[in-house]
Scaffold this motif. Structure first.
Motif, short mmCIF file in Angstrom:
data_model
loop_
_atom_site.label_atom_id
_atom_site.label_comp_id
_atom_site.label_asym_id
_atom_site.label_seq_id
_atom_site.Cartn_x
_atom_site.Cartn_y
_atom_site.Cartn_z
N SER A 98 133.08 -42.55 -4.46
CA SER A 98 134.23 -42.32 -3.58
C SER A 98 134.65 -40.85 -3.45
O SER A 98 135.18 -40.47 -2.40
N PRO A 99 134.43 -39.99 -4.46
CA PRO A 99 134.82 -38.58 -4.28
C PRO A 99 133.88 -37.78 -3.36
O PRO A 99 134.11 -36.59 -3.16
N TYR A 100 132.84 -38.44 -2.82
CA TYR A 100 131.80 -37.71 -2.09
C TYR A 100 131.61 -38.29 -0.68
O TYR A 100 130.57 -38.86 -0.37
N PRO A 101 132.61 -38.14 0.19
CA PRO A 101 132.52 -38.77 1.52
C PRO A 101 131.38 -38.24 2.38
O PRO A 101 130.80 -38.99 3.17
N ASN A 102 131.05 -36.96 2.25
CA ASN A 102 129.95 -36.43 3.05
C ASN A 102 128.61 -37.00 2.59
O ASN A 102 127.73 -37.27 3.41
N VAL A 103 128.46 -37.18 1.29
CA VAL A 103 127.23 -37.80 0.78
C VAL A 103 127.14 -39.24 1.27
O VAL A 103 126.06 -39.70 1.69
N LEU A 104 128.25 -39.97 1.26
CA LEU A 104 128.24 -41.36 1.72
C LEU A 104 127.94 -41.44 3.22
O LEU A 104 127.19 -42.32 3.67
N ARG A 105 128.51 -40.54 4.00
CA ARG A 105 128.23 -40.51 5.44
C ARG A 105 126.75 -40.25 5.69
O ARG A 105 126.10 -40.91 6.50
N TRP A 106 126.21 -39.27 4.99
CA TRP A 106 124.78 -38.94 5.10
C TRP A 106 123.92 -40.12 4.68
O TRP A 106 122.92 -40.44 5.34
N ALA A 107 124.30 -40.80 3.60
CA ALA A 107 123.53 -41.95 3.13
C ALA A 107 123.49 -43.04 4.19
O ALA A 107 122.45 -43.68 4.40
N ARG A 108 124.61 -43.26 4.87
CA ARG A 108 124.62 -44.25 5.95
C ARG A 108 123.65 -43.85 7.07
O ARG A 108 122.92 -44.69 7.61
N ASP A 109 123.65 -42.58 7.40
CA ASP A 109 122.73 -42.10 8.45
C ASP A 109 121.27 -42.23 8.02
O ASP A 109 120.40 -42.55 8.85
N MET A 110 121.00 -41.99 6.76
CA MET A 110 119.61 -42.05 6.28
C MET A 110 119.05 -43.47 6.34
O MET A 110 117.82 -43.66 6.40
N ARG A 111 119.90 -44.47 6.37
CA ARG A 111 119.42 -45.85 6.48
C ARG A 111 118.75 -46.11 7.82
O ARG A 111 118.03 -47.12 7.97
N ASN A 112 118.97 -45.22 8.80
CA ASN A 112 118.36 -45.39 10.11
C ASN A 112 116.93 -44.86 10.17
O ASN A 112 116.24 -45.08 11.17
#
Length: 226
Positions: free
Chosen positions: A182-196
């Motif tokens: 949760s402290p890493y929103p940019n990492v989480l956003r990137w991870a969602r994009d990498m699923r594509n």
């Protein structure tokens, strides 16, 4: 040795997963031979340590050519197959990708060593407080890098993202759920994009299959979520 690419490794291994994902995403077929670090595992046609004296994984063969170290393998494959979208010929862009790939083992690789390895290889000298600091350092640095662009090197996927995501994916709730992200929103956003990226789910199916075993390891170890 057979023609074509053969990967020697284990699907649950982060560096092996990067090689498998890259080839799968690009539609390149390959043979896979299971071998565990140190050369243990399925009986092979050759003694694994004749291919890689360190006994570590992954190693690939391409006909008679043998190459080890995952990031060296990624750049070799990119040049061999012309993946200029992931590894552009532009000198400065490529230099920044290489910069990340050289740095990778210094910090992002620590995510596996600190968060996953103590569960997968119990009985070592792991210290949860030290491991938590290592994880925080790596994720904080990645968070800063990803605040500057959609991906690690600009606004499109490169080899840097392929290598890095294979260290981060295991931390996520849908896989091994090892770290509070949760402290890493940019990492989480990137991870969602990498699923594509094509092949994402296919190469991670072994992780989902292994997840119940890891949950038992977590419960028996009493190790806290980092």
């Amino acid at each position: 040795m057979p023609d074509g690419i053969t990967i020697y490794g284990a699907p649950i291994s982060q560096p092996c997963r990067a090689i498998m994902w890259a080839l799968t995403a690009k539609g390149i077929s390959y043979d896979f031979k299971m071998v565990m670090p140190g050369g243990r595992g399925a009986k092979l046609e050759v003694d694994y340590k004749t291919l890689n004296p360190t006994g570590q994984i992954p190693t690939i063969t391409d006909g008679d050519f043998v190459l080890r170290e995952s990031n060296a393998i990624l750049t070799y494959l990119a040049d061999k197959y012309g993946w200029e979208d992931w590894y552009p010929k532009d000198l400065k862009t490529r230099a920044k990708i290489d910069e990340y790939l050289h740095w990778h083992h210094n910090t992002p690789r620590g995510l596996s060593l600190a968060a996953a390895r103590p569960l997968l290889v119990p009985g070592g000298t792991s210290d949860p407080k030290r491991d938590a600091k290592m994880v925080k350092k790596a994720l904080t640095q990645l968070e800063g890098m990803l605040s500057k662009g959609k991906y690690l090197i600009g606004n499109s996927v490169t080899l840097a993202d392929i290598a890095c995501y294979c260290e981060v994916d295991q931390l996520l709730p849908e896989y091994f759920d090892l770290v509070d992200m949760s402290p890493y929103p940019n990492v989480l956003r990137w991870a969602r994009d990498m699923r594509n990226v094509p092949g994402h789910d296919q190469v991670r199916a072994p992780m989902l299959k292994f997840k119940p075993n890891l949950e038992r390891m977590k419960a028996s170890s009493g190790r806290p979520k980092l």
